[in-house]
Write a protein that holds these residues in place. Sequence first.
Motif, PDB file in Angstrom:
ATOM      1  N   SER A 196      -8.098   3.996  -3.702  1.00 56.80           N
ATOM      2  CA  SER A 196      -9.191   4.609  -2.952  1.00 56.80           C
ATOM      3  C   SER A 196      -8.746   5.999  -2.513  1.00 56.80           C
ATOM      4  O   SER A 196      -7.553   6.242  -2.286  1.00 56.80           O
ATOM      5  N   SER A 197      -9.706   6.899  -2.426  1.00 52.10           N
ATOM      6  CA  SER A 197      -9.392   8.274  -2.016  1.00 52.10           C
ATOM      7  C   SER A 197     -10.550   8.792  -1.174  1.00 52.10           C
ATOM      8  O   SER A 197     -11.625   9.088  -1.706  1.00 52.10           O
ATOM      9  N   ILE A 198     -10.312   8.844   0.148  1.00 47.16           N
ATOM     10  CA  ILE A 198     -11.367   9.227   1.082  1.00 47.16           C
ATOM     11  C   ILE A 198     -10.799  10.228   2.089  1.00 47.16           C
ATOM     12  O   ILE A 198      -9.732   9.995   2.682  1.00 47.16           O
ATOM     13  N   ASN A 236       0.840  -1.192   0.000  1.00 48.67           N
ATOM     14  CA  ASN A 236       0.000   0.000   0.000  1.00 48.67           C
ATOM     15  C   ASN A 236       0.879   1.247   0.000  1.00 48.67           C
ATOM     16  O   ASN A 236       1.802   1.366   0.817  1.00 48.67           O
ATOM     17  N   THR A 261      -5.287   9.211   0.010  1.00 49.92           N
ATOM     18  CA  THR A 261      -5.308   8.395  -1.211  1.00 49.92           C
ATOM     19  C   THR A 261      -4.401   7.185  -1.009  1.00 49.92           C
ATOM     20  O   THR A 261      -3.258   7.328  -0.567  1.00 49.92           O
ATOM     21  N   CYS A 262      -4.931   6.019  -1.338  1.00 52.87           N
ATOM     22  CA  CYS A 262      -4.173   4.772  -1.136  1.00 52.87           C
ATOM     23  C   CYS A 262      -4.189   3.953  -2.408  1.00 52.87           C
ATOM     24  O   CYS A 262      -5.256   3.591  -2.910  1.00 52.87           O
ATOM     25  N   SER A 322      -3.118   0.342  -3.806  1.00 54.86           N
ATOM     26  CA  SER A 322      -2.851  -0.980  -3.226  1.00 54.86           C
ATOM     27  C   SER A 322      -2.520  -1.969  -4.331  1.00 54.86           C
ATOM     28  O   SER A 322      -3.314  -2.173  -5.255  1.00 54.86           O
ATOM     29  N   SER A 373      -8.552  14.968  -2.209  1.00 51.26           N
ATOM     30  CA  SER A 373      -9.242  13.718  -2.565  1.00 51.26           C
ATOM     31  C   SER A 373      -9.568  13.698  -4.056  1.00 51.26           C
ATOM     32  O   SER A 373      -9.792  14.737  -4.680  1.00 51.26           O
ATOM     33  N   SER A 396      -5.542  -1.508  -7.067  1.00 53.14           N
ATOM     34  CA  SER A 396      -6.757  -0.734  -6.816  1.00 53.14           C
ATOM     35  C   SER A 396      -6.372   0.583  -6.160  1.00 53.14           C
ATOM     36  O   SER A 396      -5.240   0.771  -5.696  1.00 53.14           O
ATOM     37  N   LEU A 398     -11.962   7.630 -10.169  1.00 55.16           N
ATOM     38  CA  LEU A 398     -11.045   6.576  -9.716  1.00 55.16           C
ATOM     39  C   LEU A 398     -10.896   5.432 -10.725  1.00 55.16           C
ATOM     40  O   LEU A 398      -9.765   4.972 -10.970  1.00 55.16           O
ATOM     41  N   ALA A 438     -14.709  10.172  -6.764  1.00 56.75           N
ATOM     42  CA  ALA A 438     -14.957   8.731  -6.862  1.00 56.75           C
ATOM     43  C   ALA A 438     -15.274   8.305  -8.292  1.00 56.75           C
ATOM     44  O   ALA A 438     -14.977   7.169  -8.704  1.00 56.75           O
TER      45      ALA A 438
END
Length: 468
Positions: free
Chosen positions: A442-444, A386, A448-449, A451, A393, A440, A399, A396
């Motif tokens: 994600s951004s919350i 990760n 932001t991650c 993986s 952000s 994958s 993404l 969505a």
Amino acid sequence: MNSRYSLTTRLTAFFTLASAFVLVGLGSLVAISIDRHFVELDRDALRDKIHLTREVMGKATSPQDLKTRLDDVLHSHEGLFVNVLRGQESLYSTPDFQFPGNMVELTLRARLGVASWQTQKHAYRGMAQSVSMPDASEMPLQIWVALDIAHHKHFMYSLIQALVAYVALATLVAGALGWWAAKNGLAPLRTMRTRAMAITAQRLDERIPSHAFPIEMADLATTLNEMLRRLKEEFDRLSEFSSDLAHELRTPINNLMTQTQVTLSQARTTAEYQDILASNAEEYQRLARMVADMLFLAKADHGLILPSTERIAVHDEASALFEFYEALAEEKQVHLRLSGEGDVCGDRLMLRRALSNLLSNAIRYTPPGEQIAVEIQGDVHGTTVNVINQGPSIDAQLLPRLFDRFFRADKSRKQLDSDGAGLGLSITQAIVHAHRGRISVSSISGTTCFSMYFPSTKIVGKLPTTDA
């Protein structure tokens, strides 16, 4: 069957052959059953004739009397032939008729105990039976009887002719019906073909209505629609990619052309020429990197990127990259943190490139004073890497497109000091897929991650090796 024949022709041929096979089998069964029935009738008739001959023999008082009585009997039984033997001596024999010499053997070997033979003009069935005399000192008598079965043969000949004619006619009718059934049954397929021919590169949004076809063809229509959907998506991506590629190539080429034209407009000093050539070299390097990245992605799309296999400690590779990016991170006032352990079986250079792309991307968009964390989690199933950074952000809805070529979540975030062309994440995804893994994002809430998951070789099997 030749593949050039139409499906209608094949179905018609198969149906005709199957019908002919069934009809021939049925006709043969009928002919054999009738012939067997005639044999059984003749067997019963021959037994009656032998019984009649024995009765006549029992009433005869002398050989002459026997001959007279048998002549009277045969006169009233047309088509009946009798031969009475004592050893080799003939006590009575029908005039102008010759029994086979091996009559007894024929009877023993014959089906249902009825011997059959044929001369040039007639066909016969016969039976031989031994009769014991009351006086044991006398030699047993042999009674041979035969029937002319010309009427049976004539009937069987006529029946077989009728059956052959019927089978031939019925086969032709079955073939015609088979052609009609195949032609009408395949009509939906021709309709599907017509609709498919109307689909072009400009009309990839057209679909084949699966509900208008039978169940068997509805599955095919659904499959074709799904294929068209994938083609349209890929075609749209290719069109967008071509447009983006032209745009990305236009900028450095225009820079080179403009700078060259300005330089040639008037005489320059040696130092000025050197500065201009150095600037042009930077643009050439940018073009070379872009072409190399595109070549890499093209090979990945066609499965030509095969990672070599070696056990890689992800922590060691990340540490080496931290040393490389340490100066840039200090300049950006960003702190780097590494934690966890895990091994990946794959290509060291490709894995380092994927991790480097994520780190450079995180450093570029992490605000000063924030932290970038690389967390490694390994177990028996695989290893997860990760890359987490703080910053704005990402929407969505954007993404899923982050890994598209030349895509940027925010066009305004393209910085002047960046030489990226929007291919880094696409290359990272290609590398992960080449290792049979998945990636994958994600951004919350400002975090932001990215993986990357690499499965264990015990689960996916050993990766193919390459010398490259």
